[in-house]
Design a protein around this motif. Structure first.
Motif, PDB file in Angstrom:
ATOM      1  N   LEU A  90      -5.971   1.409  -7.488  1.00 29.02           N
ATOM      2  CA  LEU A  90      -5.835   3.052  -8.039  1.00 29.02           C
ATOM      3  C   LEU A  90      -7.559   3.945  -6.885  1.00 29.02           C
ATOM      4  CD1 LEU A  90      -4.622   6.288  -8.065  1.00 29.02           C
ATOM      5  CD2 LEU A  90      -5.883   5.624 -10.147  1.00 29.02           C
ATOM      6  N   VAL A  91      -6.661   4.332  -5.526  1.00 32.44           N
ATOM      7  CA  VAL A  91      -7.943   4.928  -5.186  1.00 32.44           C
ATOM      8  C   VAL A  91      -7.495   6.841  -5.162  1.00 32.44           C
ATOM      9  CG1 VAL A  91      -8.551   5.011  -2.735  1.00 32.44           C
ATOM     10  CG2 VAL A  91      -8.506   3.223  -3.911  1.00 32.44           C
ATOM     11  N   ILE A  92      -8.295   6.778  -5.241  1.00 32.65           N
ATOM     12  CA  ILE A  92      -7.965   8.705  -6.257  1.00 32.65           C
ATOM     13  C   ILE A  92      -9.099   9.765  -5.280  1.00 32.65           C
ATOM     14  CG2 ILE A  92      -8.982   9.060  -8.569  1.00 32.65           C
ATOM     15  CD1 ILE A  92      -7.018  10.582  -8.613  1.00 32.65           C
ATOM     16  N   ALA A  93      -8.568  10.803  -4.328  1.00 27.73           N
ATOM     17  CA  ALA A  93      -9.476  12.197  -4.091  1.00 27.73           C
ATOM     18  C   ALA A  93      -9.855  13.121  -4.659  1.00 27.73           C
ATOM     19  CB  ALA A  93      -9.766  12.189  -2.633  1.00 27.73           C
ATOM     20  N   ARG A  94     -10.753  13.538  -5.040  1.00 26.08           N
ATOM     21  CA  ARG A  94     -10.633  14.408  -6.280  1.00 26.08           C
ATOM     22  C   ARG A  94     -11.506  15.983  -4.937  1.00 26.08           C
ATOM     23  NH1 ARG A  94     -10.695  11.189 -10.600  1.00 26.08           N
ATOM     24  NH2 ARG A  94     -12.893  10.742 -10.679  1.00 26.08           N
ATOM     25  N   GLY A  95     -10.732  17.094  -4.906  1.00 18.65           N
ATOM     26  CA  GLY A  95     -11.956  18.196  -3.745  1.00 18.65           C
ATOM     27  C   GLY A  95     -12.587  18.837  -4.295  1.00 18.65           C
ATOM     28  N   GLY A  96     -12.746  18.842  -5.952  1.00 16.43           N
ATOM     29  CA  GLY A  96     -14.238  19.484  -6.956  1.00 16.43           C
ATOM     30  C   GLY A  96     -14.775  18.281  -7.513  1.00 16.43           C
ATOM     31  N   GLY A  97     -15.358  18.826  -8.636  1.00 11.99           N
ATOM     32  CA  GLY A  97     -16.277  18.008  -9.682  1.00 11.99           C
ATOM     33  C   GLY A  97     -15.845  18.035 -11.293  1.00 11.99           C
ATOM     34  N   TYR A  98     -15.883  16.455 -11.728  1.00 11.25           N
ATOM     35  CA  TYR A  98     -14.558  16.739 -13.075  1.00 11.25           C
ATOM     36  C   TYR A  98     -15.120  16.037 -14.043  1.00 11.25           C
ATOM     37  CZ  TYR A  98     -11.067  19.086  -9.789  1.00 11.25           C
ATOM     38  OH  TYR A  98     -10.300  19.811  -9.416  1.00 11.25           O
ATOM     39  N   ALA A  99     -16.177  16.104 -13.390  1.00 13.79           N
ATOM     40  CA  ALA A  99     -17.110  15.058 -14.921  1.00 13.79           C
ATOM     41  C   ALA A  99     -17.540  15.176 -15.831  1.00 13.79           C
ATOM     42  CB  ALA A  99     -18.715  14.175 -13.757  1.00 13.79           C
TER      43      ALA A  99
ATOM     44  N   ALA B 274      -3.402   4.967  -3.013  1.00 19.75           N
ATOM     45  CA  ALA B 274      -3.810   5.915  -2.968  1.00 19.75           C
ATOM     46  C   ALA B 274      -3.425   7.337  -2.635  1.00 19.75           C
ATOM     47  CB  ALA B 274      -4.207   5.665  -1.487  1.00 19.75           C
ATOM     48  N   THR B 275      -4.509   7.896  -3.349  1.00 20.24           N
ATOM     49  CA  THR B 275      -3.703   9.797  -3.995  1.00 20.24           C
ATOM     50  C   THR B 275      -5.237  10.488  -4.114  1.00 20.24           C
ATOM     51  OG1 THR B 275      -1.891  10.503  -5.260  1.00 20.24           O
ATOM     52  CG2 THR B 275      -3.718   9.237  -6.400  1.00 20.24           C
TER      53      THR B 275
ATOM     54  N   ARG C  77       0.895  -1.079   0.174  1.00 24.11           N
ATOM     55  CA  ARG C  77      -0.301   0.060  -0.270  1.00 24.11           C
ATOM     56  C   ARG C  77       0.768   1.332   0.057  1.00 24.11           C
ATOM     57  NH1 ARG C  77      -4.989   1.619   4.401  1.00 24.11           N
ATOM     58  NH2 ARG C  77      -4.439   4.245   3.609  1.00 24.11           N
ATOM     59  N   LEU C  78       1.093   2.445  -0.966  1.00 23.30           N
ATOM     60  CA  LEU C  78       1.093   3.019  -0.924  1.00 23.30           C
ATOM     61  C   LEU C  78       0.343   4.175  -0.748  1.00 23.30           C
ATOM     62  CD1 LEU C  78       4.190   5.048  -1.986  1.00 23.30           C
ATOM     63  CD2 LEU C  78       2.433   5.512  -3.603  1.00 23.30           C
ATOM     64  N   ASP C  79       0.269   5.375  -0.059  1.00 21.25           N
ATOM     65  CA  ASP C  79      -0.010   6.759   0.380  1.00 21.25           C
ATOM     66  C   ASP C  79       0.813   8.231   0.099  1.00 21.25           C
ATOM     67  OD1 ASP C  79      -2.626   5.893   1.874  1.00 21.25           O
ATOM     68  OD2 ASP C  79      -1.434   5.004   2.754  1.00 21.25           O
ATOM     69  N   SER C  80      -0.264   8.860  -0.548  1.00 21.32           N
ATOM     70  CA  SER C  80       0.721   9.711  -1.180  1.00 21.32           C
ATOM     71  C   SER C  80      -0.112  11.091  -0.878  1.00 21.32           C
ATOM     72  CB  SER C  80       1.179  10.409  -2.714  1.00 21.32           C
ATOM     73  OG  SER C  80      -0.187  10.024  -3.297  1.00 21.32           O
ATOM     74  N   SER C  81      -0.884  11.190  -0.239  1.00 23.63           N
ATOM     75  CA  SER C  81      -1.938  12.400   0.649  1.00 23.63           C
ATOM     76  C   SER C  81      -1.394  13.118   1.600  1.00 23.63           C
ATOM     77  CB  SER C  81      -3.775  11.900   1.385  1.00 23.63           C
ATOM     78  OG  SER C  81      -3.900  13.204   1.495  1.00 23.63           O
ATOM     79  N   ILE C  82      -1.218  14.273   1.269  1.00 18.93           N
ATOM     80  CA  ILE C  82      -0.167  15.192   2.337  1.00 18.93           C
ATOM     81  C   ILE C  82      -0.702  15.572   3.499  1.00 18.93           C
ATOM     82  CG2 ILE C  82       1.031  16.364   0.323  1.00 18.93           C
ATOM     83  CD1 ILE C  82      -0.890  19.017   0.677  1.00 18.93           C
ATOM     84  N   ARG C  83      -1.859  14.817   3.834  1.00 22.00           N
ATOM     85  CA  ARG C  83      -2.810  14.914   4.859  1.00 22.00           C
ATOM     86  C   ARG C  83      -3.025  13.753   5.540  1.00 22.00           C
ATOM     87  NH1 ARG C  83      -8.851  16.960   3.435  1.00 22.00           N
ATOM     88  NH2 ARG C  83      -9.214  17.155   5.393  1.00 22.00           N
TER      89      ARG C  83
END
Length: 219
Positions: free
Chosen positions: A134-143, A95-96, A6-12
């Motif tokens: 790949l677990v990815i989080a996006r702050g806004g909406g990009y759909a 996770a990123t 498992r690799l995490d790259s979030s700065i939080r």
């Protein structure tokens, strides 16, 4: 016995959605596995690789081993260590988050450094077919249809590396609108954001259970 890398790259750490969804995924895999499961973690968000490790390792590839500097030898050792973690894994979780519409610099440095190891150069098949997420989080909406459609310059790149370059059997778990709870201008999107987050956790639970079938069939 299975090994999950498992690799995490979030700065939080506190409040990180990518970490939280990856936690659910990891727990589901571990719970579904009958045998012992080892989870090997690397957190490049909290413990970044040195900024110069990739360049030093890459250029060392053009130098005979006996002629390498101490810095080049050390950088190649780091690249080999990162590559070893992937080679030893039965399944991979990355996770990123989307940062400024692109890839986390810490994740990019990790990818570039891994590729500087000969086992992961383009054209190799060292981890071809391994299950990965790949677990990815996006702050806004990009759909499609949103004002920022096409502004996500991370997900397609990461798919290209993990699927096309490394040949991983990749599933993507995406969560959007993760900043709605803390952004007043996004208040009207909070219910949708909560729904998306709940759905991501459910996908993670289901995916964790299903990947164990792949692991068992490969055993």
């Amino acid at each position: 016995m299975s090994t999950i890398f498992r690799l995490d790259s979030s700065i939080r750490t506190e409040g990180s959605v990518s970490r939280a969804v990856a936690d659910t995924l990891e727990a589901s895999i571990v719970e579904a596995e009958d045998a012992d499961t080892t989870v090997v973690r690397r957190d490049v968000g909290m413990n970044p690789l040195a900024n110069d490790v990739w360049a030093t390792s890459a250029f060392a590839g053009f130098v005979a081993e006996e002629d390498r500097t101490d810095a080049q030898v050390a950088a190649k050792a780091v690249a080999a260590e990162l590559a070893d973690e992937l080679v030893a894994a039965d399944a991979i979780v990355v996770a990123t988050s989307l940062y400024n519409f692109g890839v986390s610099q810490h994740l990019k440095t990790w990818i570039d450094t891994v590729i500087s190891d000969p086992r992961f150069a383009p054209g190799t098949e060292t981890v071809k077919g391994k299950p990965a997420f790949l677990v990815i989080a996006r702050g806004g909406g990009y759909a499609e249809g949103t004002p920022r459609e096409g502004w996500d310059h991370a997900t397609a790149y990461l798919r290209r590396i993990f699927e096309d370059v490394w040949g991983l059997d990749l599933d993507v778990i995406e969560t959007e609108l993760t900043l709605a709870e803390v952004t007043p201008q996004m208040a009207e999107l909070r219910d949708l954001a909560r729904q998306q987050l709940a759905e991501s956790h459910e996908v993670a639970r289901t995916s964790g259970r299903s990947v164990t079938l792949k692991l068992r069939s490969a055993a």
